[in-house]
Design a protein around this motif. Structure first.
Motif, PDB file in Angstrom:
ATOM      1  N   ASP A  40      30.296 -13.729  51.557  1.00  0.00           N
ATOM      2  CA  ASP A  40      30.139 -14.374  50.472  1.00  0.00           C
ATOM      3  C   ASP A  40      31.552 -14.673  49.813  1.00  0.00           C
ATOM      4  OD1 ASP A  40      27.590 -14.433  50.262  1.00  0.00           O
ATOM      5  OD2 ASP A  40      27.377 -12.661  49.061  1.00  0.00           O
ATOM      6  N   HIS A  41      32.618 -13.643  50.123  1.00  0.00           N
ATOM      7  CA  HIS A  41      33.869 -13.810  49.586  1.00  0.00           C
ATOM      8  C   HIS A  41      34.975 -14.933  50.105  1.00  0.00           C
ATOM      9  CE1 HIS A  41      33.264  -9.906  47.882  1.00  0.00           C
ATOM     10  NE2 HIS A  41      33.267  -9.336  49.002  1.00  0.00           N
ATOM     11  N   TYR A  42      34.675 -15.104  51.653  1.00  0.00           N
ATOM     12  CA  TYR A  42      35.323 -15.954  52.277  1.00  0.00           C
ATOM     13  C   TYR A  42      35.174 -17.698  51.732  1.00  0.00           C
ATOM     14  CZ  TYR A  42      38.358 -16.608  56.454  1.00  0.00           C
ATOM     15  OH  TYR A  42      39.597 -16.533  57.322  1.00  0.00           O
ATOM     16  N   PRO A  43      34.209 -18.029  51.458  1.00  0.00           N
ATOM     17  CA  PRO A  43      34.094 -19.573  51.088  1.00  0.00           C
ATOM     18  C   PRO A  43      34.705 -19.644  49.513  1.00  0.00           C
ATOM     19  CG  PRO A  43      31.780 -18.776  51.848  1.00  0.00           C
ATOM     20  CD  PRO A  43      32.721 -17.781  51.838  1.00  0.00           C
ATOM     21  N   ARG A  44      34.327 -18.608  48.839  1.00  0.00           N
ATOM     22  CA  ARG A  44      35.407 -18.655  47.479  1.00  0.00           C
ATOM     23  C   ARG A  44      36.549 -18.536  47.494  1.00  0.00           C
ATOM     24  NH1 ARG A  44      31.067 -15.001  45.878  1.00  0.00           N
ATOM     25  NH2 ARG A  44      32.599 -13.342  45.932  1.00  0.00           N
ATOM     26  N   ARG A  45      37.057 -17.760  48.423  1.00  0.00           N
ATOM     27  CA  ARG A  45      38.517 -17.598  48.449  1.00  0.00           C
ATOM     28  C   ARG A  45      39.341 -18.793  49.213  1.00  0.00           C
ATOM     29  NH1 ARG A  45      42.624 -17.375  47.397  1.00  0.00           N
ATOM     30  NH2 ARG A  45      44.344 -15.951  47.235  1.00  0.00           N
ATOM     31  N   HIS A  47      37.746 -21.799  48.816  1.00  0.00           N
ATOM     32  CA  HIS A  47      37.667 -22.890  47.772  1.00  0.00           C
ATOM     33  C   HIS A  47      36.490 -23.925  48.526  1.00  0.00           C
ATOM     34  CE1 HIS A  47      40.975 -21.625  45.365  1.00  0.00           C
ATOM     35  NE2 HIS A  47      41.811 -21.967  46.672  1.00  0.00           N
ATOM     36  N   ALA A  49      32.799 -25.470  48.461  1.00  0.00           N
ATOM     37  CA  ALA A  49      31.879 -25.395  47.419  1.00  0.00           C
ATOM     38  C   ALA A  49      30.288 -25.045  48.005  1.00  0.00           C
ATOM     39  CB  ALA A  49      31.802 -27.013  46.759  1.00  0.00           C
ATOM     40  N   ASP A  50      30.217 -25.836  49.164  1.00  0.00           N
ATOM     41  CA  ASP A  50      28.925 -25.630  49.786  1.00  0.00           C
ATOM     42  C   ASP A  50      28.707 -24.874  51.168  1.00  0.00           C
ATOM     43  OD1 ASP A  50      26.265 -25.643  50.715  1.00  0.00           O
ATOM     44  OD2 ASP A  50      26.213 -27.914  51.017  1.00  0.00           O
ATOM     45  N   PRO A  51      28.839 -23.384  51.109  1.00  0.00           N
ATOM     46  CA  PRO A  51      29.132 -22.630  52.482  1.00  0.00           C
ATOM     47  C   PRO A  51      28.150 -22.808  53.371  1.00  0.00           C
ATOM     48  CG  PRO A  51      28.897 -21.069  50.388  1.00  0.00           C
ATOM     49  CD  PRO A  51      28.708 -22.641  49.925  1.00  0.00           C
TER      50      PRO A  51
END
Length: 467
Positions: A40-45, A47, A49-51
């Protein structure tokens, strides 16, 4: 009871789950370097939007600077790296994933830190270790550099000038040099000067006093020891003097004291420019210039069979002879002043001079120990003197009485030094006769070392064959 395979699987799963929780990001790719999963952390880090839309995409499409494809293609991990992404820098680790048969089926990447400042303590310690290593290497290099140059060989007379001119010619080549001369005439100083003026000056200068090393240890001293070569050997092995002198000069002092067995091994190393450490079958190539020195008569030793003729010719490419102090009296004043200055500096004494009468007193001695004996006499006289200038009376306290002139009324009386020399010469000849020319046995009978016997034979001019 849990089996080994189950424990290994549990460890692998736990490790991945733990890293997924604590790392700033985790990504898994398949054998084609397509994204299979992200935490979960990687997509947010990053940026994203749709993992879910990233699954199945080439990893470079999502992370342009990723090296995951290189990891799955070559099967080698990248344990620590800095990855740039849109102006940010991340510390990452990349590992290949293998199946039960050992085939690479994918890879996993961990974003360990998202702020390079977390690495500051590690980088600081690494830099300190690098600086410590560089300092240790510098000190070791300094220890193996020469201390003397041609200006250190004090003398301006014909004998000294001719020697230094020949030595300067020798320094321009890489040929072997053989230095002959009595003890205390500056053979090692001259060897260092030749090295310092040669193209190898930036390489090491390694000296071995053969007379000072036990014969059973000389081979290991020269060629080193392989790891675990024998009981008590160092586990990591030890480099010998040949290896330490690679790219520089190896100075072999008292070469005349080397046994015939080791002479053969030394000859091979010189001819082939390679050697085997003790206990090893591996040949090591070296580039070493040899400068050898001795106070003994090698030609006589070759004729007597105690020194190999082929090694003698290998060493005697350029021959230098250091003159005895008694053969260059014109240099006495220069030498005395230089030595007095050095002694005063080392002893923390006020500068001293030397009178003309004292210089004349020095000229009356034969100096069998040459410059080394002169330095000893001057140091003792300086330590016992109360004045700022050494006088003849100061020297009389530490020197034997001068020999009487040959034409004076009591010409049949000899000085103490000459009487002692005559007695020593007679004792050596008697010991050689009793041992049938065996110098080791003769030295034992005289109660002195083999090296001391050879030195006295050279100094006293004893004809060993006449015994």
């Amino acid at each position: 009871m849990t089996t080994r395979e189950e424990l290994q699987l549990l460890a692998n799963q736990s490790l991945l789950a733990h890293f997924a929780d604590v790392c700033a990001g985790v990504v898994i790719v398949d054998a084609s370097a397509n994204v299979v999963w992200m935490n979960d952390h990687y997509p947010r880090r990053l940026h994203i939007a749709d993992p879910a839309a990233m699954i199945g995409q080439p990893v470079e499409k999502i992370i342009p600077n990723s090296q995951m494809r290189q990891v799955v293609e070559c099967g080698r991990p990248i344990m620590l790296d800095v990855m740039d992404f849109e102006g940010d820098s991340f510390v990452v680790t990349r590992l290949p994933l293998r199946n039960a048969e050992g085939t690479v089926v994918g890879g996993v990447g961990f974003m360990i830190f998202d702020d390079l400042r977390h690495l500051a303590p590690v980088v600081s310690r690494y830099q300190k270790l690098r600086l410590d290593l560089a300092e240790a290497e510098r000190k070791l290099a300094d220890a193996r550099r020469t201390k003397y140059t041609f200006s250190s060989f004090i003398g301006a007379g014909p004998a000294c000038s001719s020697l230094k001119q020949a030595a300067r010619r020798a320094s321009r080549t890489s040929s072997s040099v053989l230095i002959l001369g009595e003890t205390g005439t500056g053979k090692e100083l001259l060897a260092q000067a030749v090295h310092a003026a040669s193209p190898r000056a930036n390489g090491p200068f390694v000296a071995v006093n053969i007379a000072a090393v036990p014969e059973n240890l000389l081979e290991a001293e020269f060629f080193g020891v392989a790891p675990g070569a024998f009981t008590g050997a160092e586990r990591r092995g030890r480099d010998g003097k040949f290896k330490l002198a690679d790219g520089g000069t190896l100075f072999l002092d008292e070469i005349g004291d080397m046994s015939l067995a080791l002479q053969a091994k030394l000859l091979r190393a010189l001819q082939e420019r390679e050697f085997e450490p003790v206990g090893s079958n591996k040949l090591i190539a070296v580039d070493v210039r040899i400068i050898a020195a001795t106070s003994r008569n090698l030609e006589e030793m070759v004729a007597a069979g105690s020194f190999r003729a082929d090694l003698y010719y290998r060493l005697n490419v350029i021959l230098l002879r250091t003159p005895a102090l008694r053969d260059r009296p014109e240099d006495m004043a220069l030498l005395a002043e230089h030595l007095i200055e050095s002694i005063c500096r080392l002893q923390g004494m006020a500068p001293h001079g030397i009178s003309l009468a004292a210089l004349s007193r020095l000229q009356q001695h034969d100096w069998p120990g040459n410059v080394r004996e002169l330095a000893n006499v001057l140091e003792r006289a300086l330590l016992m003197s109360d004045g700022d200038v050494l006088e003849a009376e100061d020297l009389d306290l530490v020197m034997p009485k001068p020999k009487a002139p040959a034409n004076f009324a009591g010409a049949n009386v000899i000085g103490i030094a000459e009487a002692v020399a005559s007695a020593e010469r007679a004792a050596i000849l008697a010991a050689l006769r009793n041992s049938h020319g065996n110098k080791v046995q003769a030295a034992r009978l005289l109660g002195i070392s083999r090296a001391a016997l050879y030195e006295k034979i050279a100094i006293l001019g004893v004809d060993a064959h006449a015994a």
